[in-house]
Design a protein around this motif. Structure first.
Motif, PDB file in Angstrom:
ATOM      1  N   UNK A   1       8.653  -2.568  -0.163  1.00 40.35           N
ATOM      2  CA  UNK A   1       8.296  -1.912  -1.427  1.00 40.35           C
ATOM      3  C   UNK A   1       6.840  -1.449  -1.417  1.00 40.35           C
ATOM      4  N   UNK A   2       5.956  -2.308  -0.846  1.00 41.37           N
ATOM      5  CA  UNK A   2       4.537  -1.937  -0.794  1.00 41.37           C
ATOM      6  C   UNK A   2       4.351  -0.673   0.046  1.00 41.37           C
ATOM      7  N   UNK A   3       5.102  -0.571   1.151  1.00 42.08           N
ATOM      8  CA  UNK A   3       4.972   0.606   2.010  1.00 42.08           C
ATOM      9  C   UNK A   3       5.608   1.828   1.345  1.00 42.08           C
ATOM     10  N   UNK A   4       6.741   1.600   0.644  1.00 47.68           N
ATOM     11  CA  UNK A   4       7.433   2.702  -0.034  1.00 47.68           C
ATOM     12  C   UNK A   4       6.549   3.346  -1.101  1.00 47.68           C
ATOM     13  N   UNK A   5       5.926   2.489  -1.924  1.00 52.08           N
ATOM     14  CA  UNK A   5       5.139   3.027  -3.033  1.00 52.08           C
ATOM     15  C   UNK A   5       3.904   3.753  -2.498  1.00 52.08           C
ATOM     16  N   UNK A   6       3.476   3.373  -1.261  1.00 50.41           N
ATOM     17  CA  UNK A   6       2.344   4.064  -0.635  1.00 50.41           C
ATOM     18  C   UNK A   6       2.787   5.379  -0.009  1.00 50.41           C
ATOM     19  N   UNK A   7       4.099   5.687  -0.085  1.00 46.86           N
ATOM     20  CA  UNK A   7       4.573   6.984   0.377  1.00 46.86           C
ATOM     21  C   UNK A   7       5.353   6.963   1.678  1.00 46.86           C
ATOM     22  N   UNK A   8       5.530   5.781   2.286  1.00 47.84           N
ATOM     23  CA  UNK A   8       6.180   5.727   3.599  1.00 47.84           C
ATOM     24  C   UNK A   8       7.691   5.892   3.468  1.00 47.84           C
ATOM     25  N   UNK A   9       8.319   6.542   4.472  1.00 52.90           N
ATOM     26  CA  UNK A   9       9.779   6.644   4.499  1.00 52.90           C
ATOM     27  C   UNK A   9      10.362   5.493   5.340  1.00 52.90           C
TER      28      UNK A   9
ATOM     29  N   UNK B   1       7.165  -6.243   1.438  1.00 51.09           N
ATOM     30  CA  UNK B   1       6.427  -5.362   2.361  1.00 51.09           C
ATOM     31  C   UNK B   1       7.040  -3.966   2.355  1.00 51.09           C
TER      32      UNK B   1
END
Lengths: 263, 327
Positions: free
Chosen positions: A164-172, A162
């Motif tokens: 990694x999925x949020x990171x790749x979507x641009x989240x910090x 989860x």
């Protein structure tokens, strides 16, 4: 079959009686303030006491601060240990168990030595400082419960993927914890929060030794000076504690099915 | 045309274990690239380095001329689909797809329009309000695809996205992924251990073996002109030919051998049929040629019944179809 059922019921009734009879007796006694008839006079007397309201309000506020500080400390700590430093977990387990092993009395004497008015960091030199110290002490006391609740919550979701999925979507990091991790372990956090609340409301040792007007010392003070009010107070705090426990279950049922649970 | 995705001398070691040993490749914009290999060959590690989840020990990764080797994953403007879907369980389908758009600061009405567009694209219109747990695996993975491409990423990374699905959905979803990819012209890197999957949807395939790039080329090149023994055996079926008549390390694909002479055939072998496998459109025969087992694929035909076990047959093949296996 019949006799097996009989024995099961007998044990159940005995067990229930063990818990219920003292409670019922306390309740009955709390109603006997007026001679010759049952009344809620003791409760009226408790609620009429301005110290009841002020000490209860004080403990509620300290409880809320304890919960907020506890969440801010525990959630990121558990998250990063699970995600990046899994080798630290046994150490975390050990540290979070310490408050159960070390008596509160020892903890508070340590605090007074370290943060007393003659020390380098005189937290107890001011009222606000003492309140902060009390809150910190409660965070420590509640740590075993908060840590386990949050850790169980995170175990039920795949925080690695989860994240990694949020990171790749641009989240910090902050957005990941706030928008993805926290909402998914909300029920677990709430159960930790209510346990914390129940502990703080009844705590006596630390509040008393730091000389703060909390609900625990008030309970004990009443208990040594009055006859019927302590019984009434015992019933009231019993209801508050069980109310907090009940809320864990109620909220757990209302929470979306997706949210991680501890049960 | 300049390279859009470029990987240069990429090395990754975990302690003393080097899992990617100096890999180079460059691809053009809009290509569908598969990283193919058995588990442990380093393909997933390469993908995770492109995504930014692993730090390369050395080497460089460039997308559209920008060096991204040391950027954080959230600064790379990439989209990724994971094997285990990884949808956010607390968010609806609509909010999942809009997640990256919201992070990027797109206004709410534009977000809603984009979510609707994405849901139409993946064939799930009207699913905005559903939660992931209310959907099947195939539907969840399509939502994950929509979430990955909604912010118009420079590169789409697919980490074995079909492995968790059952066979029928796997085939239909891979066709759908390919159609969407061609439709949007988005450069895509697809990691898989399934050679059939890789061949059916890729423009180009990178075959990985034990941390090295063994061969890179179109599915047709990889299959027909494998450059190493590993590629030849990993991709498709292969018969090793008897050393006595062909010399060492000679092999041929089962569909290039026939029971009747063809214009191009110039070599014959004689053997006994030891097994007949009827697979529907294809009939697979196992022939014993003086101790060497050779598989032959022939098409099923209405008119002729397949040969029987124990029959003696003559095999026809063309010398130009024989592969020489290197090291």
């Amino acid at each position: 079959m019949k006799s097996q059922k009989f024995w099961a019921w007998l044990i159940f009734v005995l067990g229930a009686a063990y818990f219920i009879i003292p409670l019922a007796a306390t309740f009955e006694f709390s109603l006997r303030m007026r001679r010759g008839e049952y009344s809620f006079d003791a409760y009226a007397s408790v609620f009429a006491d301005p110290y009841f309201a002020s000490s209860f309000a004080y403990s509620v506020i300290v409880g809320l601060f304890t919960i907020v500080v506890g969440i801010l400390v525990v959630v990121p700590a558990v998250y990063f240990v699970r995600l990046r430093m899994p080798w630290l977990r046994p150490f975390m387990e050990f540290v979070t168990l310490l408050p159960l092993v070390i008596p509160a009395l020892v903890l508070v004497y340590g605090y007074i030595r370290l943060y007393g008015s003659s020390s380098f960091i005189p937290f107890t030199g001011s009222v606000l400082g003492t309140d902060i110290l009390l809150t910190c002490a409660y965070v420590t006391l509640a740590l075993p419960y908060m840590y386990r609740a949050v850790d169980n919550g995170m175990r039920t979701i795949d925080i690695g993927t989860l994240t990694e999925a949020a990171q790749i979507a641009g989240a910090n990091q902050l957005q990941i914890i706030g928008q993805i991790i926290l909402p998914n372990i909300l029920v677990a956090i709430l159960s930790g929060a209510f346990l914390t609340f129940a502990i703080v409301i009844g705590e006596f040792t630390i509040a008393s030794l730091l000389n703060r007007p909390a609900f625990g010392p008030y309970l004990v003070g009443i208990g040594t000076n009055r006859a019927y009010e302590p019984a009434a107070l015992a019933i009231i705090s019993f209801i508050i504690t069980w109310g907090a426990m009940g809320m864990i279950n109620v909220l757990g049922r209302f929470a979306p099915r997706t949210s991680a649970r501890t049960d | 045309m300049a390279a859009f995705l470029e990987v240069q001398n990429l090395v990754k070691s975990f302690g003393t274990n080097t899992v990617v040993k100096g890999v180079n490749f460059a691809f053009e914009k809009g290509e569908f690239i598969s990283l193919l290999g058995p588990s442990g060959c380093g393909k997933t590690t390469i993908l995770r380095m492109i995504a930014g989840f692993e730090r390369p020990t050395s080497g460089a990764i460039r997308v559209d001329g920008d060096e991204i080797t040391h950027l954080k994953p959230n600064q790379r403007k990439l989209g990724m689909v994971f094997q285990a879907y990884a949808l956010f369980p607390n968010l609806t389908v609509g909010d999942n797809i809009a997640f990256g758009l919201k992070i990027a600061g797109m206004p709410a009405d534009q977000r809603r329009a984009r979510v609707e567009e994405m849901l139409r694209l993946i064939g799930l219109p009207g699913f905005e309000k559903r939660f992931p747990y209310e959907m099947s695996g195939g539907q969840q993975q399509r939502v994950a695809l929509a979430r990955a491409i909604a912010p118009k990423p420079r590169l789409l990374l697919l980490d074995e996205p079909l492995s968790a699905l059952d066979a029928k959905i796997r085939v239909s979803l891979r066709e759908e992924i390919r159609a969407i990819q061609q439709d949007l012209g988005i450069t895509t890197v697809f990691v898989t251990h399934d050679q059939e999957e890789a061949m059916s949807i890729s423009d180009r395939i990178v075959v990985m073996n034990a941390g090295n790039l063994d061969q890179m080329g179109s599915p047709h090149e990889i299959y027909n002109r494998p450059s190493t023994r590993f590629v030849a055996t990993f991709v498709g079926q292969l018969n090793t030919l008897p050393e006595a008549s062909f010399g060492p390390n000679r092999a041929i694909r089962p569909e290039l051998i026939s029971l009747a002479p063809r214009p191009e055939t110039d070599t014959t072998l004689t053997g006994t049929i030891s097994d007949v496998g009827f697979l529907g459109s294809v009939v697979r025969l196992r022939v014993d040629v003086s101790g060497t087992p050779i598989n032959i694929d022939t098409f099923n035909s209405h008119a002729t019944t397949p040969p029987q076990r124990g029959d003696t047959v003559t095999l026809h093949l063309a010398a130009k179809d024989v592969l020489t296996l290197g090291a």
